[in-house]
Design a protein around this motif. Structure first.
Motif: not given
Ligand code: 5MM
Length: 339
Positions: A64-80
């Motif tokens: 995977i060279s790149g990932v297209i994100l929805f705005e929510e995901t770009l600014y989201q933190d993981g569970a940790d």
């Protein structure tokens, strides 16, 4: 604008053996996908699901060279608490952001849409760049049916794509230019061929008029393919040959790469088509994938919202990413699917 830097990002996005994960489903679309697997579309579930993809190290690092994100995901933190964007970068993949605001009914053009989202785009891109995004995506949607597409809608969508691309480059972001001719109808492959050539020609005219540097974009087109409801659907070889011919006739060789959308093809169909094109070869661009559904249908089903299924989902994602990685160099074969 630093064109050499834009070109370096675009080239990395289409590196041989790798392709792009389109994980930028808007809230409405991800709800549809989750409904299909019986999962409620809450912010936490969307995070958990996307986090499992980005933590699939073998898939991400190798394919995977790149990932297209929805705005929510770009600014989201993981569970940790780790920003999801950092998980992507840690795996050597480039984060990107979907910046269009969706295809909206186009006034005066029944049955057609115009993609919106140019207002304030420059400011949004500056913020997205600061968060780590190095490319963006804008999808124009062209439907085929009786009397459509019309010139008015093709032209308006191509113009919006070109303005978006110019604004991206001015903000040091590589634009993925995605004019999608839908495969939803009962039309023949030849009708798709005709419309795809018309759309691509119009898009590249508009890109030139808006002074977009072709060395700093990635094109995300549909393949030339029969409509899903067509009776005699074209086979893999015909799709590959007609797609290559249409692109050769309309896409300048300065474009570093082509990353196809899957558009509703089955997982294996999308892989087989990409592989067939790369086996034929003889074109000036790297050709790879930027699949949403054809990469995610299997992991979504395997996950089904249960934490005990994370490893199986990750494995399913790795398998599809590996198959498509092989297809991007023409090294896939059907027997590898079973293995
Ligand atoms: C992942 O889906 C993307 C966003 O769609 P919505 O804005 O409708 O939610 C979509 O643009 C996607 O990137 C492309 O269509 C490619 O995905 P497919 O599934 O066609 O490969």
């Amino acid at each position: 604008m630093d064109l050499a830097a834009l070109n370096a990002v675009a080239t990395a996005m289409v590196a041989p053996g790798k392709g792009i994960l389109a994980a930028d489903e808007s809230t409405g679309t991800i709800k549809k996908r989750f409904d299909a697997i019986g999962v409620e579309s809450t912010e936490a579930n969307r995070r958990d699901y996307r986090e499992l993809l980005f933590r699939s190290d073998a898939a991400m690092k190798n394919h995977i060279s790149g990932v297209i994100l929805f705005e929510e995901t770009l600014y989201q933190d993981g569970a940790d608490g780790t920003p999801l964007v950092e998980l992507i970068k840690a795996n050597g993949s480039i984060p990107g952001i979907k910046v269009d605001k969706g295809a909206k009914p186009m006034d005066g053009f029944p049955g057609e849409t115009l993609t919106e989202g140019l207002d304030g785009l420059g400011e949004r891109l500056q913020k997205d760049y600061a968060r780590g995004a190095r490319f963006a995506k804008w999808r124009a949607v062209i439907d085929i049916a009786d009397g459509i597409p019309t010139w008015g809608a093709v032209k308006a969508n191509a113009h919006a794509l070109a303005r978006y691309a110019a604004i991206c480059q001015a903000n040091q972001i590589v634009p993925i230019v995605e004019p999608e001719v839908l495969m939803d109808g009962a039309h023949s492959i030849d009708r798709c061929d005709e419309v795809t050539r018309w759309v691509l020609q119009t898009v590249f005219n508009e890109l030139a008029e808006q002074r977009v540097e072709l060395e700093g974009i990635v094109l995300k087109p549909n393949m030339v393919i029969s409509g899903k409801k067509a009776s005699n659907r074209a086979g893999v070889e015909e799709v590959a040959e007609k797609t290559i011919a249409a692109l050769k006739a309309t896409v300048p060789s300065a474009v570093p790469g082509i990353a196809y959308l899957s558009g509703g093809q089955s997982d294996e169909e999308a892989t087989a088509h990409l592989d067939a094109m790369n086996k034929i070869g003889g074109f000036p661009w790297n050709m790879t994938f930027s699949y949403g559904r054809a990469l995610q249908a299997a992991p979504q089903k395997a996950w089904s919202g249960k934490s005990e299924n994370v490893a199986a989902a990750s494995q399913a994602f790795h398998h599809r990413a590996r198959m498509n990685g092989l297809a991007s160099t023409g090294e896939w074969s059907k027997s590898l699917e079973a293995a």
